[in-house]
Design a protein around this motif. Structure first.
Motif, mmCIF file in Angstrom:
data_model
loop_
_atom_site.group_PDB
_atom_site.id
_atom_site.type_symbol
_atom_site.label_atom_id
_atom_site.label_comp_id
_atom_site.label_asym_id
_atom_site.label_seq_id
_atom_site.Cartn_x
_atom_site.Cartn_y
_atom_site.Cartn_z
ATOM 1 N N TYR A 66 0.832 -1.212 0.000
ATOM 2 C CA TYR A 66 0.000 0.000 0.000
ATOM 3 C C TYR A 66 0.865 1.261 0.000
ATOM 4 O O TYR A 66 0.540 2.246 -0.667
ATOM 5 C CB TYR A 66 -0.927 -0.011 1.212
ATOM 6 N N SER A 67 1.974 1.232 0.727
ATOM 7 C CA SER A 67 2.862 2.404 0.772
ATOM 8 C C SER A 67 3.518 2.661 -0.581
ATOM 9 O O SER A 67 3.868 3.802 -0.902
ATOM 10 C CB SER A 67 3.928 2.217 1.853
ATOM 11 N N ALA A 68 3.663 1.618 -1.399
ATOM 12 C CA ALA A 68 4.274 1.767 -2.731
ATOM 13 C C ALA A 68 3.238 2.005 -3.819
ATOM 14 O O ALA A 68 3.596 2.211 -4.980
ATOM 15 C CB ALA A 68 5.098 0.519 -3.062
ATOM 16 N N PHE A 69 1.965 2.001 -3.457
ATOM 17 C CA PHE A 69 0.875 2.146 -4.422
ATOM 18 C C PHE A 69 0.806 3.584 -4.917
ATOM 19 O O PHE A 69 0.803 4.525 -4.132
ATOM 20 C CB PHE A 69 -0.443 1.752 -3.756
ATOM 21 N N VAL A 70 0.761 3.766 -6.233
ATOM 22 C CA VAL A 70 0.637 5.089 -6.843
ATOM 23 C C VAL A 70 -0.633 5.097 -7.691
ATOM 24 O O VAL A 70 -0.731 4.390 -8.697
ATOM 25 C CB VAL A 70 1.854 5.433 -7.725
ATOM 26 N N GLN A 71 -1.604 5.892 -7.284
ATOM 27 C CA GLN A 71 -2.899 5.891 -7.961
ATOM 28 C C GLN A 71 -2.796 6.405 -9.389
ATOM 29 O O GLN A 71 -2.266 7.479 -9.644
ATOM 30 C CB GLN A 71 -3.893 6.744 -7.179
ATOM 31 N N LYS A 80 -14.561 4.298 -5.329
ATOM 32 C CA LYS A 80 -14.766 2.968 -4.751
ATOM 33 C C LYS A 80 -13.701 1.967 -5.186
ATOM 34 O O LYS A 80 -13.384 1.023 -4.468
ATOM 35 C CB LYS A 80 -16.154 2.454 -5.133
ATOM 36 N N LEU A 81 -13.180 2.149 -6.392
ATOM 37 C CA LEU A 81 -12.144 1.262 -6.923
ATOM 38 C C LEU A 81 -10.967 2.129 -7.372
ATOM 39 O O LEU A 81 -11.152 3.079 -8.136
ATOM 40 C CB LEU A 81 -12.693 0.456 -8.105
ATOM 41 N N VAL A 82 -9.762 1.802 -6.904
ATOM 42 C CA VAL A 82 -8.564 2.596 -7.199
ATOM 43 C C VAL A 82 -7.521 1.680 -7.844
ATOM 44 O O VAL A 82 -7.315 0.544 -7.388
ATOM 45 C CB VAL A 82 -7.993 3.235 -5.922
ATOM 46 N N VAL A 83 -6.870 2.179 -8.883
ATOM 47 C CA VAL A 83 -5.966 1.360 -9.687
ATOM 48 C C VAL A 83 -4.598 2.019 -9.819
ATOM 49 O O VAL A 83 -4.485 3.239 -9.951
ATOM 50 C CB VAL A 83 -6.568 1.112 -11.090
ATOM 51 N N ASP A 84 -3.554 1.183 -9.771
ATOM 52 C CA ASP A 84 -2.181 1.586 -10.073
ATOM 53 C C ASP A 84 -1.772 0.803 -11.319
ATOM 54 O O ASP A 84 -1.401 -0.371 -11.232
ATOM 55 C CB ASP A 84 -1.263 1.257 -8.887
ATOM 56 N N PHE A 85 -1.834 1.444 -12.501
ATOM 57 C CA PHE A 85 -1.533 0.747 -13.740
ATOM 58 C C PHE A 85 -0.049 0.409 -13.868
ATOM 59 O O PHE A 85 0.311 -0.613 -14.442
ATOM 60 C CB PHE A 85 -1.978 1.581 -14.950
ATOM 61 N N ASN A 86 0.801 1.260 -13.351
ATOM 62 C CA ASN A 86 2.233 1.006 -13.477
ATOM 63 C C ASN A 86 2.644 -0.274 -12.761
ATOM 64 O O ASN A 86 3.458 -1.051 -13.261
ATOM 65 C CB ASN A 86 3.027 2.188 -12.930
ATOM 66 N N ASN A 87 2.082 -0.489 -11.571
ATOM 67 C CA ASN A 87 2.419 -1.684 -10.805
ATOM 68 C C ASN A 87 1.378 -2.788 -10.948
ATOM 69 O O ASN A 87 1.496 -3.833 -10.299
ATOM 70 C CB ASN A 87 2.569 -1.324 -9.322
ATOM 71 N N ARG A 88 0.328 -2.515 -11.751
ATOM 72 C CA ARG A 88 -0.707 -3.497 -12.042
ATOM 73 C C ARG A 88 -1.375 -4.009 -10.763
ATOM 74 O O ARG A 88 -1.493 -5.211 -10.529
ATOM 75 C CB ARG A 88 -0.140 -4.671 -12.856
#
Length: 351
Positions: A66-71, A80-88
């Motif tokens: 979660y700390s590495a997650f980039v929205q 309601k739904l959040v995505v990090d495409f770079n890290n899939r």
């Protein structure tokens, strides 16, 4: 002795409360240890203490994810739904996990299935003719005008025996309607369901809108939120970047029902934009930054409009006389204001 024997948490050793404990297949967890488990997890009565320890270790590793997650993108009201495409990766903003700043992080490959479910409210039908009182102008018991209600005034159209009647055609492939009631009903809630491949989490359920009122715009907003979620899930499953019209990096995008929320024309999978010029899409029209009629038959401001050509937007004067004369011959839809060219629910020509 066994019935009243004091029991202790097999994780921390504290006494457990019979009302708040979590039973395992080989022991118990106290209330405090139970709340360390993911709020999305389930099936603990059939799991062991070893499963609990493995899960809690995974939860600590999840904090690092979660700390590495980039929205990159989000969908739905309140994201309601959040995505990090770079890290899939993706997560849901629901439950105790999210409130405790440790939402469960899923890989794209873990999303197995997704769909929408409709919730209904049964409507009163005093003369039992299949038409709810609030829509019915004729009382079959008395053989005269009913005085019940005024058909299709400002209310959400009811679904009757076909729960898909109110659902836009673009959204219907994502809806799994299990309603079998023959009573007249109105759609009153919309729920999103997800199946994930996870050792401790199987299915996730959340309301897109838990209370849809009688005003049609409330239903349209719920459907639009549902479409955003489903389109973003399609992106997750396909591992693709944004071309579906969801919100990305704080920018307001064109939504999936064919109208524009911000001031900038954006490309989505329903149409195309070339050389900075907005083009016609199959859900609606946009010319020179002006939102036009779409196949839902409404604009962002909630006022139905009529578009005669792609290049021109025509708003005809509304009078009760010319509105009352227009009713869809296929499904019975009657517009609240200026009639659209085609029925927004069945696609038939409005004549």
């Amino acid at each position: 002795m066994g019935l009243f024997e004091k029991k202790y948490c097999d994780l921390c050793g504290d006494k457990v409360n019979a009302l708040t404990r979590q039973k395992l297949s080989d022991g118990y967890l106290c209330s405090d240890c139970k709340h360390k488990l993911s709020s999305l997890s389930s099936g603990w009565k059939n799991r062991t203490l070893a499963d609990v320890k493995a899960h809690l270790e995974q939860r600590e590793q999840n904090r690092q994810k979660y700390s590495a997650f980039v929205q990159s993108a989000s969908a739905g009201t309140n994201e309601k739904l959040v995505v990090d495409f770079n890290n899939r990766k993706f997560y849901f903003t629901i439950g105790r996990d999210f409130k405790n700043s440790n939402p469960e992080i899923f890989d794209f490959s873990q999303l197995q299935d997704f769909w929408l479910e409709l919730g209904y409210t049964t409507l009163q039908d005093s003369d039992r003719d299949g038409i709810p009182d609030e829509y019915d102008r004729y009382d079959n018991r008395q053989g005269r005008n009913s005085g019940f209600g005024s058909q299709f005034d400002t209310t959400n159209s009811f679904s009757g025996q076909n729960g898909m009647l109110d659902v836009p055609l673009a959204l219907q492939p994502y809806v799994r309607d299990t309603n079998t009631s023959s009573s007249p009903q109105r759609i009153s809630s919309l729920k999103a369901k997800f199946i994930v491949n996870h050792p401790f989490i199987t299915d996730i359920s959340m309301y897109v809108d838990s209370s849809i009122g009688t005003v049609r715009n409330e239903l349209m907003r719920a459907f639009d939120d549902g479409m955003q979620l489903m389109r973003l899930c399609e992106q997750i499953r396909n591992g693709m970047q944004n071309n579906m019209g969801y919100q990305q990096s704080g920018m307001s995008m064109q939504n999936n029902m064919g109208y524009q929320q911000g001031g900038m024309p954006m490309q989505n999978n329903m149409g195309y934009q070339q050389s900075g010029m907005p083009m016609q899409n199959n859900m609606g029209y946009q010319q020179n930054g002006m939102p036009m009629q779409n196949n839902m038959g409404y604009q962002q401001n909630g006022m139905p409009m009529q578009s005669n050509t792609v290049n021109q937007q025509v708003s005809q004067p509304f009078t009760p006389q010319n509105a009352a004369a227009i009713v869809c011959s296929a499904c019975g839809y009657k517009p609240d204001g200026n009639p659209p060219k085609f029925c927004p629910f069945c696609g038939a020509a409005m004549t």
